[in-house]
Design a protein around this motif. Structure first.
Motif, PDB file in Angstrom:
ATOM      1  N   THR A  31      -1.372  -5.013  -8.411  1.00 24.60           N
ATOM      2  CA  THR A  31      -0.397  -4.865  -7.329  1.00 24.60           C
ATOM      3  C   THR A  31      -0.009  -6.258  -6.834  1.00 24.60           C
ATOM      4  O   THR A  31      -0.494  -7.255  -7.366  1.00 24.60           O
ATOM      5  CB  THR A  31      -0.944  -3.983  -6.174  1.00 24.60           C
ATOM      6  N   VAL A  32       0.857  -6.276  -5.851  1.00 19.03           N
ATOM      7  CA  VAL A  32       1.336  -7.571  -5.384  1.00 19.03           C
ATOM      8  C   VAL A  32       0.556  -7.992  -4.126  1.00 19.03           C
ATOM      9  O   VAL A  32       0.254  -7.165  -3.274  1.00 19.03           O
ATOM     10  CB  VAL A  32       2.864  -7.521  -5.130  1.00 19.03           C
ATOM     11  N   CYS A  34      -8.243  -3.854  -3.064  1.00 22.57           N
ATOM     12  CA  CYS A  34      -7.196  -4.293  -4.004  1.00 22.57           C
ATOM     13  C   CYS A  34      -7.224  -5.800  -4.243  1.00 22.57           C
ATOM     14  O   CYS A  34      -6.499  -6.303  -5.104  1.00 22.57           O
ATOM     15  CB  CYS A  34      -5.803  -3.912  -3.479  1.00 22.57           C
ATOM     16  N   LEU A  35      -8.027  -6.506  -3.451  1.00 27.72           N
ATOM     17  CA  LEU A  35      -8.006  -7.975  -3.523  1.00 27.72           C
ATOM     18  C   LEU A  35      -8.372  -8.505  -4.911  1.00 27.72           C
ATOM     19  O   LEU A  35      -7.873  -9.555  -5.329  1.00 27.72           O
ATOM     20  CB  LEU A  35      -8.957  -8.560  -2.485  1.00 27.72           C
ATOM     21  N   ASP A  36      -9.208  -7.768  -5.612  1.00 33.21           N
ATOM     22  CA  ASP A  36      -9.665  -8.251  -6.928  1.00 33.21           C
ATOM     23  C   ASP A  36      -8.554  -8.256  -7.964  1.00 33.21           C
ATOM     24  O   ASP A  36      -8.606  -9.015  -8.931  1.00 33.21           O
ATOM     25  CB  ASP A  36     -10.831  -7.390  -7.431  1.00 33.21           C
ATOM     26  N   PHE A  37      -7.584  -7.379  -7.803  1.00 31.25           N
ATOM     27  CA  PHE A  37      -6.562  -7.291  -8.863  1.00 31.25           C
ATOM     28  C   PHE A  37      -5.132  -7.575  -8.356  1.00 31.25           C
ATOM     29  O   PHE A  37      -4.168  -7.428  -9.100  1.00 31.25           O
ATOM     30  CB  PHE A  37      -6.615  -5.923  -9.569  1.00 31.25           C
ATOM     31  N   ALA A  38      -5.015  -7.947  -7.084  1.00 29.25           N
ATOM     32  CA  ALA A  38      -3.673  -8.251  -6.558  1.00 29.25           C
ATOM     33  C   ALA A  38      -3.277  -9.665  -6.955  1.00 29.25           C
ATOM     34  O   ALA A  38      -4.127 -10.541  -7.076  1.00 29.25           O
ATOM     35  CB  ALA A  38      -3.690  -8.126  -5.046  1.00 29.25           C
ATOM     36  N   ARG A  39      -1.995  -9.854  -7.184  1.00 27.75           N
ATOM     37  CA  ARG A  39      -1.553 -11.216  -7.506  1.00 27.75           C
ATOM     38  C   ARG A  39      -0.224 -11.547  -6.833  1.00 27.75           C
ATOM     39  O   ARG A  39       0.547 -10.655  -6.467  1.00 27.75           O
ATOM     40  CB  ARG A  39      -1.472 -11.419  -9.010  1.00 27.75           C
ATOM     41  N   MET A  85      -4.045   5.726   3.778  1.00 25.23           N
ATOM     42  CA  MET A  85      -3.441   4.683   2.952  1.00 25.23           C
ATOM     43  C   MET A  85      -4.281   4.473   1.712  1.00 25.23           C
ATOM     44  O   MET A  85      -5.516   4.565   1.754  1.00 25.23           O
ATOM     45  CB  MET A  85      -3.245   3.383   3.743  1.00 25.23           C
ATOM     46  N   ALA A  86      -3.574   4.223   0.604  1.00 24.97           N
ATOM     47  CA  ALA A  86      -4.264   4.070  -0.676  1.00 24.97           C
ATOM     48  C   ALA A  86      -3.539   3.007  -1.483  1.00 24.97           C
ATOM     49  O   ALA A  86      -2.431   2.610  -1.139  1.00 24.97           O
ATOM     50  CB  ALA A  86      -4.241   5.389  -1.432  1.00 24.97           C
ATOM     51  N   ARG A  87      -4.180   2.570  -2.548  1.00 21.86           N
ATOM     52  CA  ARG A  87      -3.482   1.603  -3.407  1.00 21.86           C
ATOM     53  C   ARG A  87      -2.276   2.303  -4.033  1.00 21.86           C
ATOM     54  O   ARG A  87      -2.253   3.535  -4.152  1.00 21.86           O
ATOM     55  CB  ARG A  87      -4.425   1.046  -4.462  1.00 21.86           C
ATOM     56  N   ILE A  88      -1.295   1.523  -4.455  1.00 18.06           N
ATOM     57  CA  ILE A  88      -0.091   2.143  -5.020  1.00 18.06           C
ATOM     58  C   ILE A  88      -0.451   2.794  -6.352  1.00 18.06           C
ATOM     59  O   ILE A  88      -1.423   2.381  -6.996  1.00 18.06           O
ATOM     60  CB  ILE A  88       1.041   1.107  -5.212  1.00 18.06           C
ATOM     61  N   MET A 100       0.831  -1.204   0.000  1.00 17.39           N
ATOM     62  CA  MET A 100       0.000   0.000   0.000  1.00 17.39           C
ATOM     63  C   MET A 100       0.865   1.254   0.000  1.00 17.39           C
ATOM     64  O   MET A 100       2.032   1.218   0.402  1.00 17.39           O
ATOM     65  CB  MET A 100      -0.884   0.040   1.262  1.00 17.39           C
ATOM     66  N   LEU A 101       0.269   2.340  -0.420  1.00 19.04           N
ATOM     67  CA  LEU A 101       0.922   3.646  -0.319  1.00 19.04           C
ATOM     68  C   LEU A 101       0.417   4.311   0.963  1.00 19.04           C
ATOM     69  O   LEU A 101      -0.795   4.526   1.116  1.00 19.04           O
ATOM     70  CB  LEU A 101       0.562   4.517  -1.528  1.00 19.04           C
TER      71      LEU A 101
END
Lengths: 440, 334
Positions: A314-315, A385-390, A301-304, A168-169
């Motif tokens: 994101t990771v 972010c869970l939908d696009f984190a890998r 806090m926000a997504r990167i 996270m940022l």
């Protein structure tokens, strides 16, 4: 006769020494070989890395589990940070004595599998009595479950998600306000632009860099790239080179500084209103909240940042658990604990108390989670972010590649290597490492 | 109770008598061999169990490929791989820089301090303790303190630099060479030891001098005063006495400290590990021991790591032999 006996004795002693020296390791070669001896026969030892409030919560949960479950009690032992845990497990494999389970990243487990130490969890998952039903399995986030299947080892599940986190940022609103900024950056260009504005307004760097491979991977993902295809790394791809160039720009323009490895100087600087940004795991939420003295108006806090916010990436990281191939009693106790710990109720409690993400979808509907989301809008940022984190690569040799990435980033930040050359050398070195690891 | 005490008191004599009777059973033509074997057996057993066995184990491991020592026999493959590896040579270079940067400096500083301590008559004990204190301090604990001193942001060294008007430095985070920094970029950044390595050297010089000072003081105390006094009566000045009398008579001490110091410097681990968090993020502070450590513990290449450590052992043995051959000749034992 006496003389003969004496010389025979000496010869036998020498031979014993040589034979002992020539002895092989006590472990097995194949993946499901003979059992290792348990570290403690009276409890199932769990080697973990958590300290502070998070560590205390883990101990409380273990006590709660022990009180409610018959069989071997779970004993949580602090085994150092991840590299320490890895070294400790590696040495214990050679000694033939292992705890019941340990926290591990995929790249760590990938090193344990060929020694026969890591247990194939499919055997436990499919057990009709103690395993998981299909409905329960479907309730786990696929992104959390999937990286624990190892393509290099027949796609079997050798680790299990314990708790997940996302890069996270973290930003300081007060420092942003000094530069007239009201919102964190959504793109990498905006990030650089805001860093420049903050530097102009405060005369200080806006960002403190904790050099880390996972952060690098996340930045590559967020630019639409990847770090590996099969067993070939992609560190010379345009996306990877863009990340290296980004770091070089930050240093060249004095927009950021590097912190001492292994420290949390970036979090501290954020808490002291010295910098505007740092990238850390979502699990740092509770620590930063403490540093901010529970003042939610001071930070967020926000997504990167992304290359294209419409297609984010994101990771996803955070620890898994590896159960070791010890006695049946130890395995059963370890699996019972893992199953209980990842139940919707407990994973939700763990997420609320730590900043980690729950590993079950149904946990998001729990009253605890809903309360957390209602308390502060930023509490939701990581979950969104869970939908696009890998996940990151889980192949043998990645442990060493991670160190190469860190070294390359350090060279770029120090200005001793140009980004293009650094990317080329990193790819060359990493591919050699993976080829060597593949040879076994 | 008294009887038991008497039995215990008589035990050494009885053991010696037993040994004598045992040795008497051997034919006389065997000479001292049985006695030598019997008397060295306890030491040989301990060395065999804790030194020779691991050495043989390491040697056999170094001939195996793969990870975790369970690979196939590959002969000298690991040795050849190490010799072909750029990282191996780079870590060896770091080790050599470190040895050259620390041992001469430590010998020189320790000798000078010991000389002063030897000459002063007041508070000698206090100063001896003061200089010995770093040596008895835990390396890791001391390194933690030094790491905070070297912190680029808010560390004491940078505060001192600012006080004298010099720009703040990156210290342990600076991979560029000292020569590059001192010449304003005229020398390539990869030439010579990095600033980070120099910081590690500085720490070890500070930490290790205490031991050398004590040994030097013992050496200085053993020099007969009348020799130096005769030289002075013959008209020799302080420097000539030092050069022609003190130093030659101190040469066994210098030689001993040189040999021990070089062996220790090749094996340096704690300071590197503690100051740079496991070798640092760059190659410039990764000495051969740390390289071996990471190959063994972090990456699981046990065969390769033991091959590299065997080569390191051979290098230390060769270097020590060279020291005996060339420097040992110049040592005056009387």
């Amino acid at each position: 006769m006496t003389r003969f006996r004496l010389w025979m004795m000496l010869a036998a002693l020498s031979a014993a020494c040589c034979l002992a020296g020539c002895g092989g390791s006590p472990k097995s070669g194949p993946t499901q070989g003979p059992s290792f001896r348990p570290l403690d026969t009276t409890s199932a030892v769990f080697w973990d890395r958590q300290i502070t409030e998070i560590g205390a919560l883990l101990h409380r949960l273990a006590d709660e589990f022990n009180a409610a479950h018959p069989g071997l009690p779970i004993k949580v032992e602090y085994a150092g940070d991840y590299p320490d845990v890895f070294r400790k497990v590696s040495a214990s494999i050679q000694a033939g004595v292992l705890p019941a389970m340990t926290v591990s990243y995929e790249n760590m487990t990938a090193e344990y599998i060929p020694t026969g130490a890591a247990l194939d969890l499919d055997l436990l998952i499919k057990d009709p009595k103690t395993g998981l039903t299909q409905a329960e399995l479907d309730d786990y986030f696929p992104a959390a479950l999937q990286p624990n299947r190892y393509a290099d080892f027949g796609g079997k599940m050798y680790s299990f998600p314990l708790s997940k986190s996302i890069l996270m940022l973290y930003y300081n609103r007060r420092v942003l306000a000094k530069a007239g900024l009201t919102a964190p950056p959504a793109t990498w260009d905006e990030f650089l632009d805001q860093c420049r504005k903050i530097k102009a307004a405060t005369g200080k760097p806006a960002h403190a860099i904790s050099v880390d491979c996972s952060t690098f991977d996340a930045m590559v993902f967020s630019r639409g790239g990847d770090v590996i295809r099969g067993h070939e790394t992609l560190f010379d791809s345009p996306q990877a080179l863009a990340v290296l160039d980004f770091y070089a720009t930050l240093t060249r323009e004095g927009l950021a500084y590097r912190i001492t490895p292994g420290t949390y100087q970036d979090n501290e600087a954020l808490g002291k209103d010295e910098i505007a940004f740092t990238f850390r795991t979502s699990a740092s939420r509770t620590d930063i909240m403490l540093l901010m003295q529970n003042d939610k108006t001071r930070w967020g806090m926000a997504r990167i940042p992304q290359l294209d916010p419409a297609h984010p990436a994101t990771v996803l990281y955070g620890p898994n658990v590896t159960i070791f191939n010890t006695t049946e009693e130890q395995k059963a106790a370890a699996w019972a604990f893992v199953k209980w710990f990842t139940s919707p109720e407990i994973t939700a409690r763990w997420a609320v108390g730590t900043g980690y993400l729950p590993v079950r979808k149904s946990a998001l509907d729990s009253p605890e989670m809903k309360k957390l989301f209602d308390e502060w809008e930023c509490n939701r940022a990581a979950f969104d972010c869970l939908d696009f984190a890998r996940g990151e690569p889980n192949i043998t040799g990645w442990q060493q590649v991670r160190d190469l990435v860190v070294r390359t980033l350090s060279e770029v930040l120090a200005g001793t290597r140009e980004p293009a050359e650094a990317g080329r050398l990193l790819k060359q070195g990493a591919d050699e490492v993976l080829a060597r690891a593949g040879r076994g | 109770m008294t009887r038991m005490a008497e039995t215990f008191a008589a035990l050494p004599d009885r053991l010696l008598a037993l040994l004598d009777s045992l040795l008497d059973r051997f034919p006389r033509r065997m000479g001292d061999i049985p006695a030598a074997v019997l008397l060295t057996a306890p030491a040989l057993l301990v060395l065999g169990a804790f030194s020779f066995t691991p050495m043989v184990n390491a040697l056999t491991l170094s001939l195996r490929g793969g990870k975790h020592g369970d690979g196939a026999f590959i002969g000298l493959g690991n040795y050849l791989d190490a010799l072909r590896s750029g990282e191996f040579w780079q870590s060896l270079t770091v080790t050599i820089y470190y040895v050259l940067g620390t041992i001469p400096a430590m010998l020189a500083f320790s000798f000078l301090i010991a000389l002063v301590l030897h000459r002063i008559s007041r508070a000698r004990g206090f100063f001896r303790t003061l200089y010995f204190l770093p040596y008895v301090t835990s390396v890791v604990a001391a390194a933690m303190v030094w790491r905070s001193l070297f912190n680029p942001r808010g560390g004491v060294f940078n505060l001192l630099m600012a006080w004298v008007g010099v720009a703040p430095q990156q210290w342990l985070l600076e991979p560029r060479g000292m020569l590059h920094l001192l010449t304003g970029g005229a020398v390539n950044a990869s030439i010579g030891p990095s600033m980070a390595l120099c910081c590690v050297m500085l720490f070890d010089i500070w930490h290790g001098c205490g031991f050398m000072i004590v040994v030097f003081l013992a050496g200085l105390s053993s020099i007969p005063r009348e020799v130096e006094e005769s030289a002075r009566i013959d008209g020799a000045g302080g420097l000539r006495t030092l050069w022609h009398i003190t130093l030659p008579l101190l040469s066994p001490t210098i030689f001993f400290l040189g040999v021990v110091g070089v062996v220790r410097a090749f094996q340096a681990f704690n300071s590197f590990y503690a100051l740079t968090q496991g070798g640092g993020n760059t190659q410039d502070t990764r000495n051969l021991i740390l390289y071996i450590y990471s190959q063994f513990y972090d990456y699981g290449y046990w065969g390769y790591a033991t091959a590299a450590s065997t080569m390191l052992t051979l290098a230390i043995v060769a270097l020590t032999a060279l020291q005996w051959r060339f420097v040992g000749r110049r040592v005056h034992y009387s």
